[in-house]
Scaffold this motif. Structure first.
Motif, mmCIF file in Angstrom:
data_model
loop_
_atom_site.group_PDB
_atom_site.id
_atom_site.type_symbol
_atom_site.label_atom_id
_atom_site.label_comp_id
_atom_site.label_asym_id
_atom_site.label_seq_id
_atom_site.Cartn_x
_atom_site.Cartn_y
_atom_site.Cartn_z
ATOM 1 N N GLY A 1 56.635 88.158 -16.915
ATOM 2 C CA GLY A 1 56.695 86.705 -16.793
ATOM 3 C C GLY A 1 55.311 86.099 -16.734
ATOM 4 O O GLY A 1 54.330 86.779 -16.411
ATOM 5 N N GLY B 1 57.766 81.916 -15.607
ATOM 6 C CA GLY B 1 58.612 81.589 -16.737
ATOM 7 C C GLY B 1 58.305 82.518 -17.892
ATOM 8 O O GLY B 1 57.583 83.505 -17.749
ATOM 9 N N LEU C 1 65.618 88.497 -10.606
ATOM 10 C CA LEU C 1 65.477 87.244 -11.345
ATOM 11 C C LEU C 1 65.438 86.051 -10.395
ATOM 12 O O LEU C 1 64.731 85.069 -10.657
ATOM 13 C CB LEU C 1 66.614 87.093 -12.352
ATOM 14 C CG LEU C 1 66.604 88.089 -13.511
ATOM 15 C CD1 LEU C 1 67.765 87.807 -14.459
ATOM 16 C CD2 LEU C 1 65.280 88.059 -14.260
ATOM 17 N N ALA D 1 62.254 83.630 -10.920
ATOM 18 C CA ALA D 1 62.477 82.353 -11.602
ATOM 19 C C ALA D 1 61.708 81.166 -11.018
ATOM 20 O O ALA D 1 61.205 80.332 -11.780
ATOM 21 C CB ALA D 1 63.970 82.051 -11.644
ATOM 22 N N LEU E 1 64.019 82.409 -20.970
ATOM 23 C CA LEU E 1 64.100 83.861 -20.870
ATOM 24 C C LEU E 1 64.440 84.490 -22.215
ATOM 25 O O LEU E 1 65.206 83.933 -23.012
ATOM 26 C CB LEU E 1 65.149 84.236 -19.821
ATOM 27 C CG LEU E 1 65.434 85.710 -19.537
ATOM 28 C CD1 LEU E 1 65.826 85.892 -18.075
ATOM 29 C CD2 LEU E 1 66.571 86.229 -20.433
ATOM 30 N N ARG F 1 57.362 77.435 -18.496
ATOM 31 C CA ARG F 1 58.736 76.934 -18.545
ATOM 32 C C ARG F 1 59.482 77.421 -19.787
ATOM 33 O O ARG F 1 60.555 76.924 -20.109
ATOM 34 C CB ARG F 1 58.729 75.403 -18.508
ATOM 35 C CG ARG F 1 58.187 74.841 -17.195
ATOM 36 C CD ARG F 1 58.328 73.331 -17.125
ATOM 37 N NE ARG F 1 57.851 72.811 -15.851
ATOM 38 C CZ ARG F 1 57.884 71.524 -15.514
ATOM 39 N NH1 ARG F 1 58.365 70.631 -16.387
ATOM 40 N NH2 ARG F 1 57.435 71.129 -14.342
ATOM 41 N N LEU G 1 60.145 84.630 -19.062
ATOM 42 C CA LEU G 1 60.568 85.958 -18.654
ATOM 43 C C LEU G 1 61.081 86.734 -19.864
ATOM 44 O O LEU G 1 61.906 86.249 -20.634
ATOM 45 C CB LEU G 1 61.658 85.876 -17.587
ATOM 46 C CG LEU G 1 61.244 85.259 -16.246
ATOM 47 C CD1 LEU G 1 62.453 85.143 -15.328
ATOM 48 C CD2 LEU G 1 60.146 86.091 -15.584
#
Length: 215
Positions: A175, A153, A145, A149, A183, A180, A155
């Motif tokens: 992802g 985004g 992650l 990250a 998760l 943005r 995810l």
């Protein structure tokens, strides 16, 4: 991957199983397979021919850890692929049992810092809003992650356990480049039933190349 995908990149493709399944199931129009070992590359290219996908698939002889300039010189496009998939080595160097053949050993072992390089390569090759999907051991969730990250985004994490009620051992993570969206952690799924060695029907169909995993 999303329906209607035109361009797929398979990082560390091995003999091409995942890409060939995606082509056969019409999940992508074209596939680029990236592999570093000569014998494995030969097998992947033969599999492409045997399945009559010469016009839709190619294999690039490249190491994911190569510098971007070397990857570009070999024909790997940047900011191009609508979908990128990866199944990187799942043991850190020194863990597990080292396979006797170099290609098999590399498929199971890598240095911890190499994970970020895999994700960085995926991000560099993915188009804007491109989707990256990776499978990784659950115990490596924190570094995974951390690598994802800054680059991806939206995810979505699908935990996989061996059997119902058992601890999660693998993670499927998807992802979107540049997104943005927060998760999402999905409910876990089991590879097998409570007893026996048979795979759960949804996974059996995937392993036989008859279906894609819906998640």
């Amino acid at each position: 991957m999303r329906a209607g995908t035109k361009t797929l990149l398979d990082l560390g493709a091995g003999v091409g199983t995942a890409s060939l399944a995606a082509l056969a199931l019409e999940r992508t129009e074209t596939a680029t397979l990236l592999e570093r070992h000569a014998e494995t590359i030969d097998l992947a290219r033969q599999n492409i021919v045997d399945n009559a996908f010469e016009a839709r698939a190619e294999v690039l002889a490249l190491d994911i850890l190569d510098r971007p300039a070397a990857r570009s010189a070999a024909g790997l496009k940047s900011n191009h692929f609508e979908a990128v998939i990866a199944n990187p080595p799942y043991f850190e160097a020194g863990q597990g049992t080292l396979a006797p053949e170099a290609s098999k050993a590399d498929a199971r072992h890598m240095a911890e810092e190499s994970l970020d390089a895999w994700v960085r390569c995926a991000a560099g090759c993915a188009a804007g809003d491109g989707v990256f999907t990776i499978i990784y051991p659950a115990r490596g969730m924190v570094p995974l992650l951390a690598a994802l990250a800054p680059r991806f985004g939206a995810l979505t994490i699908l935990p996989i356990s061996p059997r119902p009620g058992e601890n999660v051992t693998r993670l499927l993570v998807r992802g979107v480049k540049g997104s943005r969206v927060p998760l999402t952690l999905l409910a876990s799924r089991a590879l097998h039933g409570a007893t026996g060695r048979e795979y759960a029907p949804e996974f059996e169909a995937v392993f036989r190349g008859q279906a894609v995993l819906d998640w």
